[in-house]
Design an enzyme around this catalytic site. Sequence first.
Site, mmCIF file in Angstrom:
data_model
loop_
_atom_site.group_PDB
_atom_site.id
_atom_site.type_symbol
_atom_site.label_atom_id
_atom_site.label_comp_id
_atom_site.label_asym_id
_atom_site.label_seq_id
_atom_site.Cartn_x
_atom_site.Cartn_y
_atom_site.Cartn_z
ATOM 1 N N GLN A 45 -80.873 94.133 -30.606
ATOM 2 C CA GLN A 45 -79.928 93.101 -30.192
ATOM 3 C C GLN A 45 -78.971 93.602 -29.111
ATOM 4 O O GLN A 45 -78.671 92.892 -28.159
ATOM 5 C CB GLN A 45 -79.126 92.607 -31.409
ATOM 6 N N GLU A 46 -78.492 94.815 -29.262
ATOM 7 C CA GLU A 46 -77.499 95.358 -28.322
ATOM 8 C C GLU A 46 -78.094 95.624 -26.943
ATOM 9 O O GLU A 46 -77.471 95.328 -25.937
ATOM 10 C CB GLU A 46 -76.884 96.649 -28.868
ATOM 11 N N SER A 47 -79.280 96.233 -26.899
ATOM 12 C CA SER A 47 -79.808 96.678 -25.597
ATOM 13 C C SER A 47 -81.261 96.313 -25.339
ATOM 14 O O SER A 47 -81.757 96.578 -24.249
ATOM 15 C CB SER A 47 -79.684 98.205 -25.497
ATOM 16 N N LEU B 31 -80.169 96.323 -34.823
ATOM 17 C CA LEU B 31 -78.932 96.304 -34.053
ATOM 18 C C LEU B 31 -79.196 96.793 -32.626
ATOM 19 O O LEU B 31 -78.707 96.194 -31.662
ATOM 20 C CB LEU B 31 -77.859 97.160 -34.721
#
Length: 184
Positions: free
Chosen positions: A90-92, A87
Amino acid sequence: SEMCIRDRYYDALSEWDHDLSTLSTPGQIKATARMAFQQQAWLLGIHASSLIPHGGDWRQGYVLPYADEISGAANQTGLRRAFLAGLIRQESGFAFGIRSDVGAQGLMQVMPATAEWLQSHIPAAADADLHSIRGNLVLGSNYLSLQQQSFGGSELLAAAAYNAGPGAPKRWLGRWDGPTPGPG
């Protein structure tokens, strides 16, 4: 007006793509990605690794910076480390200082209002600093864990709720006529 950090990353990514397009062999791209990782430019290294034809060395694109901190946050919240790391990737792209146009911040792209809510409702997050690596992980992992619990243990629905807000997967499920995605 001051350009946000995320815009700088996208500008850098655009320049990076241009530079990568001048490389002629997978070995050159792989070496360039390694150079980015050595400079802790995780997002650029991950992106370069994704461009290696035929997968290259797939492990290169799946670096895990902040491994100890991510493991600690996963252990404290009951999340799988691989789920939490995925996650964050994907986020940063593991770019700690990144901030979105809407104000989401840090590794886990936590919104300030969400951080405030977590700090006042989750004892483990009471003193978490949104702007530190550890604090951002505490806040984001607690929020992700709450989402996973509210969706019956489903990582898929928890990730969707984390990214698009908890109402989005509820709406999607309302239109879905198949089996509800389960845990994992």
